[in-house]
Design a protein around this motif. Structure first.
Motif, mmCIF file in Angstrom:
data_model
loop_
_atom_site.group_PDB
_atom_site.id
_atom_site.type_symbol
_atom_site.label_atom_id
_atom_site.label_comp_id
_atom_site.label_asym_id
_atom_site.label_seq_id
_atom_site.Cartn_x
_atom_site.Cartn_y
_atom_site.Cartn_z
ATOM 1 N N SER A 148 0.822 -1.204 0.000
ATOM 2 C CA SER A 148 0.000 0.000 0.000
ATOM 3 C C SER A 148 0.863 1.264 0.000
ATOM 4 C CB SER A 148 -0.909 0.015 1.225
ATOM 5 O OG SER A 148 -0.166 0.332 2.380
ATOM 6 N N ARG A 196 0.457 3.756 1.974
ATOM 7 C CA ARG A 196 0.768 4.127 3.370
ATOM 8 C C ARG A 196 2.072 3.489 3.839
ATOM 9 N NH1 ARG A 196 -4.096 5.024 7.417
ATOM 10 N NH2 ARG A 196 -2.317 5.798 8.550
ATOM 11 N N GLU A 243 4.882 5.490 2.287
ATOM 12 C CA GLU A 243 4.982 6.792 2.952
ATOM 13 C C GLU A 243 5.639 6.642 4.320
ATOM 14 O OE1 GLU A 243 1.031 8.374 3.040
ATOM 15 O OE2 GLU A 243 1.045 8.850 0.900
#
Length: 142
Positions: free
Chosen positions: A2, A4, A7
Motif C-alpha cells: 500500500s 501508506r 509513505e
C-alpha cells in the motif's frame, strides 16, 4: 504494497537521514562558520526565488499558467533537505572541506525547515470556512 507503507518507509528514511546529519554536524563548527552559513542560506533563498519567479513565465508559455499566489507558496514553502543532506553525508571522509559542507547543509536545512516552515502560513491561502470559524470563536471569547 500500500501507499501508506511506502509513505511510512520514506518517513523513517528521512528521520534516519536527519539524525545522521545532526550527529555529524559539529555545533562548534556551526558557530565558527556563521559568515559562510549566512551566505549559504542567502544563496539558497535567492536561488529559490530566482528559479520560481524566473521560470513561472515559461509555465504560461506552455499553457499552464502558475498563479502568483502559488508562486509565493512555492518560493517560501519549497523546503527540501533530504537530498542535500544525503549528498553531504555521502562525501568521502577525506574530502576537502567535508566538515564545513556538512555544517552548511545542516544550517541551511534547519533554517528552511524552521524559519520557512513558520513563514509559509503567511502565504498560504486560508479556506473561507476556516477564517469564519476563527472569527466566530474569537467573538465568543470576547
Amino acid at each position: 504494497l500500500s501507499e501508506r507503507f511506502w509513505e511510512g518507509l520514506a518517513l523513517l528514511a528521512n528521520i534516519a537521514l536527519f539524525a545522521m546529519l545532526g550527529r555529524s554536524a559539529n555545533l562548534g563548527a556551526l558557530v565558527a562558520a556563521w559568515p559562510a552559513t549566512g551566505w549559504a542560506i542567502l544563496a539558497v533563498i535567492v536561488g529559490r526565488i530566482a528559479t520560481v519567479y524566473g521560470l513561472a513565465p515559461a509555465c504560461r508559455v506552455f499553457g499552464s499558467p502558475l498563479p502568483l499566489r502559488w508562486q509565493h507558496v512555492i518560493a517560501v514553502g519549497g523546503m527540501r533537505g533530504a537530498l542535500s543532506a544525503a549528498l553531504a553525508l555521502g562525501l568521502p571522509l577525506d574530502a576537502p572541506q567535508r566538515e564545513l559542507l556538512t555544517t552548511l547543509v545542516f544550517a541551511v536545512v534547519i533554517f528552511t525547515l524552521v524559519v520557512q516552515g513558520i513563514c509559509v502560513q503567511w502565504v498560504l491561502p486560508r479556506p473561507v470556512g476556516t477564517i469564519n470559524a476563527t472569527v466566530a470563536s474569537r467573538a465568543r471569547l470576547v
